[in-house]
Design an enzyme around this catalytic site. Structure first.
Site: not given
Ligand code: SIN
Length: 277
Positions: A100, A102, A253, A268
């Site tokens: 996906h 974000d 990612h 994050r």
């Molecule tokens: C995400 O923000 O999608 C999670 C990324 C991660 O936990 O490595």
């Protein structure tokens, strides 16, 4: 630009580790230009051995744009821009365990996300990234042309269902609002590089605009599989103090859920991007 900062690619398709930058310090213009250039060239960049307070992480992110205040997950106290990416030792699910980008369900999807790892397993819990310029460029000219005329509908409507088994604290107001929904081009042009990339994401793209979900599904399934072909990807192994900064406009990612019994915890932030064209 700073020529004393090392930018070391980690794979053929995307991803580079940057040495010689302390993200806790205010960033001078030369360092900013070098870091931004590396992000644009490699789609995702990594830093090791960082120690960041929430204020320092936000100050770094703000060099690139406005930070999103999420109403999907509960932020940390006093910092509404910071999400906890967490899997507790007894949890079964994690966030991000599907390819996906974000927030493509927002009218202005994320420019980038910056994840600072605070606790992680000794092994397992890697994150993979896939270069969506490469995905677009590997399509046949006829497929590229057909996709260029299509738009798609993106929604966060399945989030509640996908949150089962996760440790992430859902925002206290999340069920008081309708789902987000936006319509974007399936092939977008990156506003800074001018390059075209594929922009469809399994958890959020629900159908092509003007078509039913059933009509859209076969081609979307093909594109999801194509977008994450191994040769478009890199894989990052985390340590405590690692930071990853990915460009959501041109990379997808995938967080691996291949560990259990250990806590993984990071902060994050998400930088708001442009309306895709
Ligand atoms: C995400 O923000 O999608 C999670 C990324 C991660 O936990 O490595």
């Amino acid at each position: 630009m700073r020529n004393d900062i090392a930018v070391n690619p980690i794979a053929g398709a995307c991803g580079a580790e940057i040495d010689g930058v302390d993200l806790s310090q205010p960033m001078d213009d030369g360092t900013f230009q070098t870091v931004e250039r590396a992000l644009l060239d490699h789609q995702v960049i990594f830093f090791r051995n960082q120690t960041l307070t929430p204020e320092q992480q936000k100050a770094f992110g703000r060099r690139f744009g406005e930070l999103r205040v999420s109403d999907q997950y509960q932020p940390i106290d006093g910092h509404p821009e910071i999400l906890e990416i967490v899997k507790e030792p007894d949890a079964t699910g994690i966030v991000g365990n599907l390819w996906h980008c974000d927030e493509s369900f927002m009218e202005r999807p994320a420019l980038g996300s910056i994840l600072y790892m605070i606790e992680c397993p000794d092994y397992g819990g890697d994150t993979m990234f896939a270069n969506q310029y490469a995905a677009y460029e590997a399509l046949s000219p006829s497929m590229q042309e057909m996709l260029s005329s299509l738009r798609a509908v993106y929604s966060d409507g399945t989030l509640g269902q996908r949150n089962k088994g996760r440790s992430m604290k859902v925002h206290r107001d999340a069920d008081k609002r309708p789902s987000y929904e936006a319509v974007h081009p399936v092939v977008r042009t990156h506003p800074q590089t001018g390059r075209k990339c594929l922009f469809v994401h399994r958890p959020y793209t629900i159908r092509f605009d003007g078509m039913t979900e059933a009509e859209s599904a076969p081609l979307l399934e093909y594109l999801y599989a194509h977008a994450s072909r191994p040769e478009f990807t890199c894989r990052f192994r985390w340590d405590v103090g690692s930071v990853a900064f990915w460009d959501n406009r041109c990379a997808q990612h995938y967080a691996l859920n291949d560990y259990t019994g250990v806590r993984r915890y990071g902060h994050r932030i998400t930088i708001v991007g442009d309306v895709p064209h």
